[in-house]
Scaffold this motif. Structure first.
Motif, short mmCIF file in Angstrom:
data_model
loop_
_atom_site.label_atom_id
_atom_site.label_comp_id
_atom_site.label_asym_id
_atom_site.label_seq_id
_atom_site.Cartn_x
_atom_site.Cartn_y
_atom_site.Cartn_z
N PRO A 163 6.37 22.28 -55.23
CA PRO A 163 4.99 22.48 -54.76
C PRO A 163 4.01 21.75 -55.67
CG PRO A 163 5.70 24.40 -55.99
CD PRO A 163 6.85 23.44 -56.01
N CYS A 164 3.87 20.45 -55.45
CA CYS A 164 2.98 19.64 -56.30
C CYS A 164 1.97 18.85 -55.47
CB CYS A 164 3.79 18.69 -57.18
SG CYS A 164 4.95 17.64 -56.29
N TRP A 165 2.31 18.50 -54.25
CA TRP A 165 1.41 17.71 -53.40
C TRP A 165 0.34 18.60 -52.78
CZ3 TRP A 165 -0.12 12.99 -52.13
CH2 TRP A 165 -0.76 12.78 -50.91
N TRP A 166 -0.91 18.16 -52.80
CA TRP A 166 -1.97 18.85 -52.07
C TRP A 166 -2.88 17.82 -51.39
CZ3 TRP A 166 -6.64 17.54 -54.47
CH2 TRP A 166 -6.58 17.24 -55.84
N PHE A 167 -3.37 18.22 -50.21
CA PHE A 167 -4.16 17.32 -49.37
C PHE A 167 -4.86 18.21 -48.33
CE2 PHE A 167 -3.59 13.73 -45.95
CZ PHE A 167 -4.95 13.47 -45.96
N ALA B 129 -1.53 25.60 -60.84
CA ALA B 129 -0.13 25.52 -60.46
C ALA B 129 0.22 26.67 -59.53
CB ALA B 129 0.75 25.57 -61.71
N GLN B 130 1.18 26.41 -58.64
CA GLN B 130 1.72 27.47 -57.80
C GLN B 130 2.40 28.51 -58.69
OE1 GLN B 130 2.66 30.04 -55.44
NE2 GLN B 130 1.95 28.31 -54.18
N THR B 131 2.11 29.77 -58.45
CA THR B 131 2.61 30.84 -59.32
C THR B 131 4.00 31.33 -58.94
OG1 THR B 131 1.47 32.47 -57.97
CG2 THR B 131 0.28 31.60 -59.89
N ALA C 249 14.63 30.82 -59.66
CA ALA C 249 13.58 31.33 -60.55
C ALA C 249 12.70 30.22 -61.10
CB ALA C 249 14.23 32.10 -61.71
N ASN C 250 12.74 29.04 -60.48
CA ASN C 250 12.03 27.88 -61.01
C ASN C 250 10.58 27.85 -60.55
OD1 ASN C 250 14.35 26.79 -62.31
ND2 ASN C 250 15.06 26.00 -60.34
N VAL C 251 9.64 27.89 -61.51
CA VAL C 251 8.22 27.72 -61.25
C VAL C 251 7.82 26.34 -61.77
CG1 VAL C 251 5.90 28.56 -61.74
CG2 VAL C 251 7.77 30.19 -61.38
N LEU C 252 7.19 25.53 -60.93
CA LEU C 252 6.90 24.16 -61.31
C LEU C 252 5.76 24.09 -62.32
CD1 LEU C 252 7.76 21.22 -60.64
CD2 LEU C 252 5.85 21.17 -59.02
N ALA C 253 5.93 23.23 -63.33
CA ALA C 253 4.90 23.04 -64.36
C ALA C 253 3.63 22.48 -63.75
CB ALA C 253 5.42 22.10 -65.45
N ALA C 254 2.49 22.85 -64.32
CA ALA C 254 1.19 22.49 -63.77
C ALA C 254 0.93 20.99 -63.77
CB ALA C 254 0.08 23.19 -64.56
N ALA C 255 1.53 20.24 -64.72
CA ALA C 255 1.25 18.81 -64.84
C ALA C 255 1.52 18.04 -63.56
CB ALA C 255 2.06 18.21 -65.98
N TRP C 256 2.46 18.52 -62.77
CA TRP C 256 2.83 17.80 -61.55
C TRP C 256 1.77 17.89 -60.46
CZ3 TRP C 256 6.65 14.50 -62.07
CH2 TRP C 256 7.61 14.72 -63.06
N CYS C 257 0.92 18.89 -60.51
CA CYS C 257 -0.09 19.04 -59.45
C CYS C 257 -1.52 18.86 -59.95
CB CYS C 257 0.04 20.41 -58.77
SG CYS C 257 -0.54 21.82 -59.75
N ILE D 91 16.11 -1.90 -53.76
CA ILE D 91 14.99 -1.38 -54.55
C ILE D 91 14.54 -0.06 -53.93
CG2 ILE D 91 12.69 -1.81 -55.47
CD1 ILE D 91 13.15 -4.81 -54.92
N ASP D 92 14.48 0.97 -54.76
CA ASP D 92 14.02 2.29 -54.35
C ASP D 92 12.68 2.54 -55.05
OD1 ASP D 92 14.11 4.73 -53.08
OD2 ASP D 92 15.47 5.66 -54.52
N LEU D 93 11.65 2.91 -54.28
CA LEU D 93 10.28 3.03 -54.81
C LEU D 93 9.91 4.49 -55.04
CD1 LEU D 93 8.58 0.39 -52.50
CD2 LEU D 93 9.43 0.06 -54.83
N HIS D 94 9.51 4.81 -56.28
CA HIS D 94 9.21 6.19 -56.68
C HIS D 94 7.94 6.26 -57.52
CE1 HIS D 94 13.04 8.45 -55.73
NE2 HIS D 94 13.45 7.20 -55.57
N ASN D 95 7.51 7.49 -57.80
CA ASN D 95 6.50 7.80 -58.83
C ASN D 95 7.15 8.67 -59.89
OD1 ASN D 95 3.94 8.13 -56.34
ND2 ASN D 95 4.15 6.46 -57.76
N PRO D 96 6.79 8.47 -61.16
CA PRO D 96 7.42 9.22 -62.26
C PRO D 96 6.57 10.40 -62.71
CG PRO D 96 6.25 7.35 -63.16
CD PRO D 96 5.97 7.36 -61.67
N GLY D 97 6.71 10.79 -63.98
CA GLY D 97 5.95 11.89 -64.54
C GLY D 97 4.51 11.52 -64.82
N ALA D 98 3.70 12.54 -65.16
CA ALA D 98 2.26 12.36 -65.28
C ALA D 98 1.84 11.40 -66.39
CB ALA D 98 1.60 13.72 -65.51
#
Length: 406
Positions: free
Chosen positions: A58-62, A80-82, A88-96, A286-293
């Motif tokens: 849960p990192c994308w918002w629009f 961040a999503q709580t 039990a994985n809660v995503l770190a805030a940096a991703w969103c 070639i595979d196109l991605h985005n990395p960490g913040a």
């Protein structure tokens, strides 16, 4: 005689400024936001990315904010999503929480806000001046399936010889579409795809810059000797519903390149790549991605690169040398490969697209992943497009040297 006061009261009420109720809208392609609070008086909205059950991070918002008054200052807070997205994985805030939010008053032109600031409770706060009654806000410049359709139509109109194709229908019944440019009998064969992780919208933006370059007059010579297969969005289902995609249950697209894939589009890509390599040989994947913040622009290369010899080592090194010369704006590519050391087992590495292609390619085949840093204000639609054009120039120079030569 009737009292004039009711009429005066009515006229007074009509003279007061009318403010529409603020509304958050997400019922559109790629929309995602869970409202935490909305304060009409202070024009403060707090959201967090909504969880799409089983559909990854849960990192994308629009979303669209309706009922604005031009000139008002709006405060957008993103937390961040709580809740856990998987087990039990809660995503770190940096991703969103990008350094800047991306905003649009027409849904087409996207600009970055001023840099956000951190609140005491670890939300990211952005100040935005309203320029229309309804505005769009996003994690980054969006690229949704309708954008992919428009891009493929644009390229097909420019190059009538190009052939559009449907790679597969998704589990959700949506089309995963692509385009082939060049003769199937061409001496060089290339596959470029984006968005195996749905939230990584910048991958498709880079892809758009790449394919526009490939269709340009500058690329005419390389088109004459190359057959390109291009897929602007692989994980169409998750992009369409505004899900993150990465670490979906039971696995995401970029961990599905197994003997028996669960996603029809991955299985179809495997079949096409096998056929291409069997009949003509695959030169470049070639595979196109985005990395960490905090990451820049870089390529993931093959494990064991330092131990490679001969044609294979030459081709991977030459690709990197050419990329370092060609991918310079708005950010320079890191001139050395990185390696996905966070993937710790050979079994999982083999289920990644780049690893699978290496296992199923030839001695001249190179398979790389381009990770384009997203957390910079210069990574606009135009900025991503520049990276894509630089990638195209890298490919053109690489093919010109004939990677199959002995």
């Amino acid at each position: 005689m009737k009292s004039p006061f009711p009429l005066l009261l009515l006229l007074g009420a009509l003279a007061l400024p009318l403010h529409a109720e603020l509304r958050v809208l997400t019922d559109f392609e790629g929309g995602n936001a869970e409202v935490v609070k909305l304060d009409e008086a202070t024009k403060t909205l707090r959201i967090m990315p909504a969880i799409r059950e089983g559909r990854g991070w849960p990192c994308w918002w629009f979303f669209k904010l309706d009922g604005l008054t031009v000139g008002d200052e709006v405060t957008l807070e993103v937390q961040a999503q709580t809740k856990p997205f998987r087990e039990a994985n809660v995503l770190a805030a940096a991703w969103c929480q990008p350094k800047q939010a991306w905003i649009s008053s027409d849904g087409k032109t996207w600009t970055p806000s001023d840099a956000g600031t951190r609140t005491e409770d670890k939300a990211m706060s952005y100040k935005v001046k309203a320029t229309a009654a309804q505005m769009s806000f996003a994690w980054g410049p969006p690229f949704v399936p309708s954008d992919a359709e428009a891009l493929l139509a644009e390229i097909a109109a420019k190059l009538p010889e190009a052939k559009r194709f449907e790679l597969a229908k998704t589990k959700g019944g949506r089309s995963v579409n692509g385009i082939r440019i060049g003769k199937v009998t061409a001496p060089h064969q290339v596959w470029v795809g984006a968005r195996q992780h749905a939230w990584e919208a910048g991958g498709s933006q880079v892809g758009r810059g790449f394919i526009r370059w490939f269709a340009s007059d500058e690329a005419k010579a390389v088109r004459e000797k190359t057959c390109l297969h291009f897929i602007p969005i692989m994980d169409v289902d998750n992009v369409a519903v505004g899900a993150g995609g990465k670490e979906s249950i039971p696995r995401d697209h970029n961990r599905d390149w197994a003997a028996e894939p669960i996603y029809p589009e991955v299985a179809a890509a495997q079949r096409m790549i096998r056929e291409i390599h069997t009949t003509r040989g695959l030169d470049v994947f070639i595979d196109l991605h985005n990395p960490g913040a905090t990451d820049p622009v870089y390529f993931y290369g093959p494990f064991g690169f330092e131990r490679m010899t001969g044609m294979q080592q030459r081709n991977y090194q030459r690709w990197m040398d050419l990329a370092a010369t060609s991918i310079t704006e708005p950010l320079k590519v890191v001139p050395k490969y990185r390696f996905a050391t966070y993937v710790t087992t050979d079994e999982e590495r083999g289920r990644m697209s780049s690893g699978w292609v290496r296992q199923n390619g030839g001695p001249f085949t190179i398979s790389v992943t381009l990770e384009t840093g997203w957390n910079y204000p210069v990574m606009s639609v135009e900025g991503y497009g520049q990276i894509g054009a630089g990638l195209g120039r890298t490919l053109g120079a690489y093919i010109d040297e004939n990677p199959r030569r002995e």
